[in-house]
Design a protein around this motif. Structure first.
Motif, PDB file in Angstrom:
ATOM      1  N   SER A  17       0.772  -1.613  -0.101  1.00 33.92           N
ATOM      2  CA  SER A  17      -0.308  -0.353   0.076  1.00 33.92           C
ATOM      3  C   SER A  17       1.252   0.956   0.305  1.00 33.92           C
ATOM      4  O   SER A  17       2.284   1.012   0.237  1.00 33.92           O
ATOM      5  CB  SER A  17      -1.280   0.123   1.049  1.00 33.92           C
ATOM      6  OG  SER A  17       0.125   0.112   2.268  1.00 33.92           O
ATOM      7  N   THR A  70      -4.333   3.010  -5.636  1.00 35.78           N
ATOM      8  CA  THR A  70      -5.937   3.423  -4.569  1.00 35.78           C
ATOM      9  C   THR A  70      -4.952   2.845  -3.519  1.00 35.78           C
ATOM     10  O   THR A  70      -3.883   2.619  -2.824  1.00 35.78           O
ATOM     11  CB  THR A  70      -6.856   2.468  -4.705  1.00 35.78           C
ATOM     12  OG1 THR A  70      -6.810   1.324  -4.731  1.00 35.78           O
ATOM     13  CG2 THR A  70      -7.320   2.642  -6.686  1.00 35.78           C
ATOM     14  N   ALA A  71      -6.084   3.443  -2.642  1.00 36.18           N
ATOM     15  CA  ALA A  71      -6.322   3.437  -1.077  1.00 36.18           C
ATOM     16  C   ALA A  71      -5.724   1.980  -0.480  1.00 36.18           C
ATOM     17  O   ALA A  71      -5.567   1.795   0.456  1.00 36.18           O
ATOM     18  CB  ALA A  71      -6.742   4.478   0.104  1.00 36.18           C
TER      19      ALA A  71
END
Length: 263
Positions: A17, A70-71
């Motif tokens: 992430s 994306t998160a």
């Protein structure tokens, strides 16, 4: 996680992430696919995004980054393949190493090759399996290189492919290597891999694995223990056999035993 390190092809599976990789470059091909999420990176002056099911191909010595699009982060698998393997596998089919202008693509041949490489992350790729994986990757790369100059030869040496099949049938409990198959058939390992697939619909290593598993099923049905069945069929141990069995049939050897021994 990373598969055991071996020369020629390395395999990793990871989740990230945020920012995963600062600018860097490899002296290998980086070939993989996104399992989940959005895998974003800069490459050759542009941003690229890969989503689930798409293949990523980065050419050797090209600077690139890596980050989550994306998160939610992203999950992926990647192979790092030495260019010399690709060059040897292509032989006279191409005048130069394949170069793909698009870093993200949808290609079933490359996806099949990557999936094959990750069937069993806990063990080293056997030599025959690595050679066949290299052929799949090399052919997939060449097919997607619009600028490549190709030569094609479609003749099959059925005598050679039948000799390979007979040798594999007679050596299920042995660690078969590519040098042995080259001696038996008179073909180089890459030509044999392509011709065997055209003749029998599968690769030599896949053929060997499935014949080993056929023997395991028969032995289990006859009452052999899982350990004995694994050893007799040439697997390194019971866990190795179990992983291959589940990949081949979708159930464990224990489930198979309960099915066939049910009274």
């Amino acid at each position: 996680m990373a598969a055991p390190w071996q020369t020629g092809i390395q395999r990793i599976e990871a989740y990230f992430s945020g920012e995963a990789y600062a600018p860097h470059r490899h002296d290998t091909y980086s070939i993989g696919y996104t399992i989940k999420g959005v895998q974003s990176f800069s490459y050759r002056g542009a941003r690229a995004d890969s989503v689930a099911g798409q293949v990523i191909v980065l050419h050797p010595d090209e600077i690139h980054t890596g980050e989550a699009g994306t998160a939610a982060g992203f999950h992926y698998r990647m192979l790092y393949v030495e260019p010399s393997l690709v060059r040897d596998a292509l032989g006279r089919q191409a005048s130069a190493l394949p170069f793909l202008r698009q870093a993200v693509l949808t290609d079933q041949r490359l996806m099949q090759a990557i999936h094959a490489a990750f069937t069993d992350m806990d063990t080293l790729l056997e030599k025959v399996a690595m050679d066949e994986l290299t052929v799949l990757l090399a052919d997939g790369l060449l097919a997607n290189d619009e600028s490549a100059q190709r030569t094609t030869r479609s003749l099959i040496d059925f005598t050679a492919t039948n000799r390979a099949k007979e040798y594999l049938d007679g050596n299920l409990d042995q660690a078969v290597n590519s040098e042995q198959l080259e001696k038996v058939t008179g073909l180089d390992r890459y030509s044999l891999s392509r011709q065997f697939r055209k003749t029998f619909g599968t690769s030599p290593y896949r053929y060997l694995t499935m014949r080993r598993l056929d023997q395991v099923r028969g032995d289990i049905a006859a009452g052999a223990s899982l350990v004995d069945a694994a050893v007799r069929a040439g697997f390194s141990d019971q866990s190795h056999m179990t992983r291959r069995f589940k990949a081949g049939y979708g159930i464990s050897p224990g489930q198979w035993r309960r099915l066939v021994c049910k009274t």
